[in-house]
Scaffold this motif. Sequence first.
Motif, PDB file in Angstrom:
ATOM      1  N   GLU B 482       0.826  -1.211   0.000  1.00  0.00           N
ATOM      2  CA  GLU B 482       0.000   0.000   0.000  1.00  0.00           C
ATOM      3  C   GLU B 482       0.851   1.247   0.000  1.00  0.00           C
ATOM      4  O   GLU B 482       0.654   2.168  -0.775  1.00  0.00           O
ATOM      5  CB  GLU B 482      -0.890   0.001   1.253  1.00  0.00           C
ATOM      6  N   LYS B 486       1.569   4.221  -3.011  1.00  0.00           N
ATOM      7  CA  LYS B 486       1.453   5.680  -2.812  1.00  0.00           C
ATOM      8  C   LYS B 486       2.643   6.399  -3.441  1.00  0.00           C
ATOM      9  O   LYS B 486       2.505   7.463  -4.038  1.00  0.00           O
ATOM     10  CB  LYS B 486       1.344   5.995  -1.319  1.00  0.00           C
ATOM     11  N   GLU B 489       2.117   6.721  -7.097  1.00  0.00           N
ATOM     12  CA  GLU B 489       1.174   7.804  -7.433  1.00  0.00           C
ATOM     13  C   GLU B 489       1.874   9.149  -7.421  1.00  0.00           C
ATOM     14  O   GLU B 489       1.725   9.959  -8.316  1.00  0.00           O
ATOM     15  CB  GLU B 489       0.008   7.815  -6.434  1.00  0.00           C
ATOM     16  N   LYS B 490       2.697   9.347  -6.397  1.00  0.00           N
ATOM     17  CA  LYS B 490       3.422  10.617  -6.267  1.00  0.00           C
ATOM     18  C   LYS B 490       4.287  10.865  -7.491  1.00  0.00           C
ATOM     19  O   LYS B 490       4.309  11.946  -8.053  1.00  0.00           O
ATOM     20  CB  LYS B 490       4.292  10.580  -5.012  1.00  0.00           C
TER      21      LYS B 490
END
Lengths: 340, 492
Positions: B482, B486, B489-490
Motif C-alpha cells: 500500500e 502511494k 502515485e506521487k
Amino acid sequence: MSKILELIKEYRTISIIGMAKNVGKTTVLNHILSKARGKYTLGLTSIGRDGEEYDQVSFFPKPRIYVEEGSYIATAKEALLNSDITKEIIVTTGFYTPMGEVIIAKALSDGYVDLAGPSINKEIAEVCELLLELGSDKVIIDGALSRKTQASPSVSEATILSTGAVLSYNMEETVKKTVFTVKLLSIEAEKDQEVVKVAESILDTARLGFIYKSKSYKSIRIATAIDSSKEIVENLKDVTHVVIKGVITDRLIEDVMKSTNKYKGVTFLAEDATKLFLKEETFLKFQKSGGIFRVLKPINLICVMINPISPLGYSYDKDEFLTQLKKEINLPVFDVIGGD
Amino acid sequence: MVISIKFLTEKGREQIGFNYVIAKLQVITPYGKEELKSIEPFKREEKGKLLKEYEYIESMKKSLEKDKELFYKILKILFKIKDIRNSIKRCKNGEILDEVELYEIKLFCLLSEELRTMVERLKLDIKDIKLKSTESILDLLDPQRKRISAFHIYDDYSERLKELRKKKREIERQIFLETQKEKIEELKEKRLGVVILEQQEELEIKEKLSKELLGYADTLEKNIKAIGRFDFLMAKAKLAAEYGGVKPNINDDIKIVFKNVINPQVLDILKSQGKKFTPVSLELKKGTTVLTGANMGGKTVTLKTITLNLLLGMLGFFVFAEEASFPMLDFVHFVSEDLQSVSRGLSSFGAEVIKLKEILEDVKKGTGFIALDEIARGTNPQEGAHIVKAISRYLNGFSSITLLSTHYEGIVEEDMVHYQVVGLKNVNFGMLKQKINMNRGNSIEILQDHMDYSLEKVDSFCEVPKDALNICKILGLEEVVELAEKYYEKEE
C-alpha cells in the motif's frame, strides 16, 4: 592321481600364498604345474608382482615358473616379453600395472614365464573368468600375503598355503608361526547375510563403520582405519559389529583393549583374513576377553605345502617337520620336494 | 578442449550449461575423444565447412533412426577399438614394434574391416568417414589367413624360425621325460641356447614387419581419423535426437531467430523436480534487444539458453530448438554474475567492466553475439541505470547482436527491440492469493507454477512490469505494498 590334483579337483580357481619370501611358493607352483601336465589346461596369473628376479634380501636367484605348451597366462606386458615361451597374444585386458597392461597370452611352447597380474580383486576375478572362457580348465593364482596389495586370495575358490624352513632357524618357531597363520586364515565368515550386506555398503564409501542390533549403521569417514582406535572406542556403545577396511594391526586392537571393555561380545569384521596382521598373543588376548573376529570374504584353505630346506643353507628334519605340523593342523600337509 | 575465450571463458561455458551438454556426448573411441578435444568454432570463411558438418549430422541422424540394428553392431565394434597411435608413432620413428603392438594393429585392422562393410551399408554420403581397406596389412600380420585377432610371430615368417622352434620343442620333450636332475639342468641349458636364437630371429622378423608397416602408416592414420569422425558425428547426432536438436540455418543478415529453443541442463534439472521447461522463442536483430520482466521470470535462463545454442551451433553441433537461424559469429560473450559472487560487490562489478571493455574491442572488429545479464545490478540504482542505458545505446550502433536483461526502467529506446517475460501478467491474482493462503508452506512453488516464462515482444516504451509488487502482495506484504503504491502515485 597325485594327491595335490585330487585336492584341487573340484575347484576352478586356486591361489597359492607364501608365509614369507623364499618359502618355496614357486616350487609349489611348479610342482602343481608338473603334476597337471597333460591332464589339465591351466591358466596362470598372479596378484600383483611378487618381487624381483633376485631376492633383494638374500640375493638368491628366485626359481621361475615353468609352464606347459598350451597354457594360458595373464601377465603384464613387460613381464610377458620377459617370458621365454613362444607366445601367442590372445587379448589385452585394459587393466594396467606398473609393468604395463595385463595381456593374456597362450604358450605355444613350454618355457619360463614371468607373472605380474592385476592387484585389484575385481580385476583378478575378471582375468580368471577370461582365462576360463578361453579354455583353461583351472586357473592358478600366484598369490601374496602382504600389505602391499589390495587384492586377496579370497577371490579364488581354494587357497594353498606354502611354508618353509626359511621362516626361522628354529623348527618349533616355524611350526608355531604356521599353525597360527592357518588359524588366522581360517577365521569364519560372518554368517548373518543382513550384516554382510550392511557391512559391504559401509565399505563402499567408508573405511570404518558400526552396525547396531537393529541393523542400522554409522559410517565414519577417515583416511585410514589403521589409527582409528579412538573412533572405535567412542562409538562402541550398543554396537554389534565394527567394520574395518584394510589392515587390522596389533596396535589398533591393543589400543582398543586398553581404553574400554565395551568390545566384549562385539564382532570385528575384516574384509578377509589376510587383512589381519596380528601377533598370536594379541589375537588370543582379544578373543579371551570376549572380542570376536569375523571376515566378509572367507578364504578356503585346502592344504599346507612345506619346504624343509632353507635357501639360507640349513634344513629341518623333513619327517619331524611334517609330523609336528600334521599334529597341529587339521588340513592335509605335504612336502613338495620330498613328495609326501 | 581449447576454445578461444572469444567464445566464452571456461567459467562462462560452465554457467550456460555447455559443459553439461558436452558431458552428455557419448563418444566411444579414443579417436572420437580426440575429435571432441580439438573442436573449435568455425571461422567466418569456413561457412561452407560448417554447413557440410550440419549436413553430415543430419544424414547420420536419419540413418540412426532407420538402421537401428546396424548401428547397434557398429557400436559394439567401436567399444573394442583401442588406441594404436603410439605404435604408429614408434613405427614412424624407426623403432621395432613388439608382439603386443603388432597384435593391436592386427586387431585394429580386423575391426576396421568389419566397420568398413557396415558403414558402407549405411550408404551415408559423408566423405570423412570412408574407411580404407586394410587387407594388405592383414595379409602381413595374418600370413595363415585365419582372420582371427590372436597374433604371434608365425613360423611362416621364416624357415629358420620354424627350424629353431622344432629344435626347442624337441629339447622340451626331452626335459619332460628326463628324471635325473643334472640331466634336466643340462637340457635346460641347451634349451636356453635355442631360446636365445629364437628370440634373435623373432626380433629380426619384428623389425622387418615394423618396416613394412611403415608403408601403411598413412592408411592406418586415415582410418583412425575416419573412425574418430564417425564416432564423433554419431555422438552429435544422438545428442540431437535426445534433446530435439535441429540443423540451424546460417543467414547472411545480422539476425538471430530461435523458435522454441531449450537448455538441456535446465530442462533436466526441472525434469528431476517434476517440472517442465518453457521453450523460448525470439528474434534478435542487429543492435541491442532488451529483455525485461519479473523476478523469478527466467531472464537469466533465457540468456543462457540463447548463448549456449549459438555456441554449440558455431562449434558444429545441432541446436536444441524447433527452428534456428543465425549468422556466422566472430565471438559469443556472456556476462553474468553468478549468485555467489554477488556478495563481492564492487570487485564483481570491476570484473564486469573489464569484460565489457574486451567486448567493446571485439564489436569494433567483427560481428558477434553478446548476452549481458543484469549488468551493474550491484551498483546503486541510479548510476546502474545510467551505465546500462549507455551500454545498450552504444552497442546498438554496432553490427553485432546484443541481448541485455535488466530491471532498470527506461533503458529501451525507439530503435531497439524489447522483449518481456509474460510473468504473472495474465494471472487471476484473487485466485492465486487464495491458493497460496490455503497452502502457505508452498507459496514460492505455487507462484512458480503460475509464472508464464514465455517471452512477448512489446512496445519499446512498455513499462517494466510491476510484478515485484504483485509478488509482495500475494505473499502477504499488503501493508508495505500500500505504501509503495502511494510512492508510485506521487511519481506520476
